[in-house]
Design an enzyme around this catalytic site. Structure first.
Site, short mmCIF file in Angstrom:
data_model
loop_
_atom_site.label_atom_id
_atom_site.label_comp_id
_atom_site.label_asym_id
_atom_site.label_seq_id
_atom_site.Cartn_x
_atom_site.Cartn_y
_atom_site.Cartn_z
N LYS A 16 4.47 15.50 9.01
CA LYS A 16 5.49 15.52 10.15
C LYS A 16 5.78 16.98 10.76
O LYS A 16 5.59 18.05 10.07
CB LYS A 16 6.82 14.92 9.36
CG LYS A 16 7.92 14.48 10.40
CD LYS A 16 8.95 14.09 9.69
CE LYS A 16 10.36 13.78 10.51
NZ LYS A 16 11.14 12.74 9.52
N SER B 179 13.07 9.02 11.77
CA SER B 179 12.19 10.07 12.76
C SER B 179 10.75 10.29 12.17
O SER B 179 10.14 11.06 12.87
CB SER B 179 12.96 11.41 12.48
OG SER B 179 13.02 12.00 11.20
N SER C 200 14.74 8.19 7.25
CA SER C 200 13.71 8.38 7.87
C SER C 200 12.18 8.21 7.48
O SER C 200 11.37 8.29 8.28
CB SER C 200 13.84 10.12 8.74
OG SER C 200 14.58 9.91 9.74
#
Length: 395
Positions: free
Chosen positions: A33, A110, A134
């Protein structure tokens, strides 16, 4: 794999590398990420203005280093919602990636890029983060296994934070065995022999699900019961979800304000409207509101940890299937409020939680979560493997 698909992969890297061919995970591919620092490269945090106003990282995330040193092939850096302050998987700058498991529905965030790349089969492991859900939410939406570890068990150094008291690294995989292999490396512990345990079943929370989901979960419960020593109902009033939601949002918001307000309030026009509104709201929270929320948080933490002293808790991960891509802003805001109540159960208490994608409804992934006491991460990973083997992921 299309690295030019900027809804999933970041324009900046590094992409396509490995630091060693040797190691326990050398047969696996990893995406990470865009919150994890890699020395010498900028971190974008899902926002071009952030990317261009911050220097390249001075050091690499210890968690990412562990996986690199375990021999993983690094496929690339993947997208996140802006500064990780959303659960939808939408990014106004780079686009909303298609959910491979349900193309008409949101991918969740996310850790959107981490989840989508794994669900598309382009990576075996998606390294993400979880603050308010997330990892857990995109795992559910994309039909993946995902773990939010005990808070503080893995290092959050050399990452872009959101709310440090809740932030934790986490990861997503297509199967429970791979999820556990990664855990063994990151936790430095051998996999445990899966054993039947006592479970608490959150009946009142499952009763809140739409009828189609309750019907789909019913046979799953019977198969899980067969793998457990005992299954008892959990006496929890669902009205309290709103209280826990407000408690979490207040504490998270105050952390977000301390961490990012100085920069965010100078660059509000660089964010999507909903995220800019969230930063503005966080900046207006008071110390008194935080103190009240802290008291409620500590009471909840003591309560739930006592419940989990000898058992594991089973809950719905999300209140419904992934929202449609066509959902209105108002509908998404309403869904977020319901969702944060569920994710706050573990989040407020810093507890480990695993999502198991063991059911589909009209082809759309759904599943459930297991929450354990602090430090029970390896037990959770063993349980995920036990239930997955007994039920079958494609059930």
């Amino acid at each position: 794999m299309d690295l030019a698909d900027f809804s999933v992969y970041c324009p900046h890297g590094p992409h396509n590398f490995r630091t060693t061919q040797e190691g326990a995970l050398s047969d696996l591919r990893l995406v990470y990420k865009d919150l994890y620092h890699v020395a010498g490269y900028p971190t974008g945090a899902g926002n071009p203005t952030w990317l261009h106003t911050h220097e390249p990282a001075a050091a690499t995330s210890p968690v990412l280093l562990q996986l690199m040193n375990a021999g993983m092939q690094i496929i690339g850096r993947v997208q996140t919602d802006e500064l990780a302050y959303s659960l939808n998987g939408c990014n106004i700058h780079y686009g909303t990636p298609a959910n491979p498991a349900a193309p008409d529905r949101l991918p969740g965030g996310s850790s959107s890029g981490s989840a989508v790349a794994v669900a598309r089969g382009e990576a075996d492991v998606g390294l993400g983060t979880d603050t308010g859900g997330s990892i857990r939410v995109p795992a559910c939406y994309n039909g993946l296994f995902g773990i939010r570890p005990t808070h503080g068990r893995l290092s959050s150094e050399h990452m872009v934070p959101l709310a440090p008291r809740f932030d934790t690294p986490g990861w997503l995989c297509r199967d429970a065995v791979t999820l556990e292999r990664v855990g063994a490396v990151l936790f430095g512990a051998a996999p445990l022999k899966p054993e039947a345990v006592d479970l608490l079943w959150a009946t009142t929370l499952f009763d809140l699900l739409p009828e189609a989901l309750r019907t789909a979960i019913a046979p799953l419960k019977q198969q899980i019961v067969a793998c457990a020593v005992s299954v008892n109902g959990w006496d929890f009033d669902p009205v309290r979800l709103s209280e826990l939601n407000n408690t979490f949002r207040t504490l998270q918001g105050r952390e977000v304000a301390r961490t990012h307000s100085a920069w965010a309030m100078q660059h509000l026009d660089a964010f999507a409207p909903d995220i800019a509104e969230r930063f503005q709201w966080a900046s207006q929270l008071t110390a008194d509101a935080e103190a009240q929320a802290e008291e409620a948080c500590q009471q909840w933490k003591a309560e739930i940890i006592a419940q989990l002293d000898t058992a594991f808790l089973v809950i719905p991960t999300t209140p419904d299937l992934a929202p449609l891509r066509s959902a209105s802003d108002a509908d998404l805001a309403d869904f977020r409020m319901k969702l944060l109540g569920l994710t706050a159960l573990a989040g407020l208490a810093g507890l480990p939680q695993i999502h198991l994608p063991l059911v589909k409804v009209n082809g759309v992934p759904f599943g459930l979560s297991i929450i354990g006491k602090p430090g029970s991460d390896m037990q959770l990973l063993a349980l995920a493997r036990l239930f997955s083997d007994a039920i079958g992921k494609d059930n």
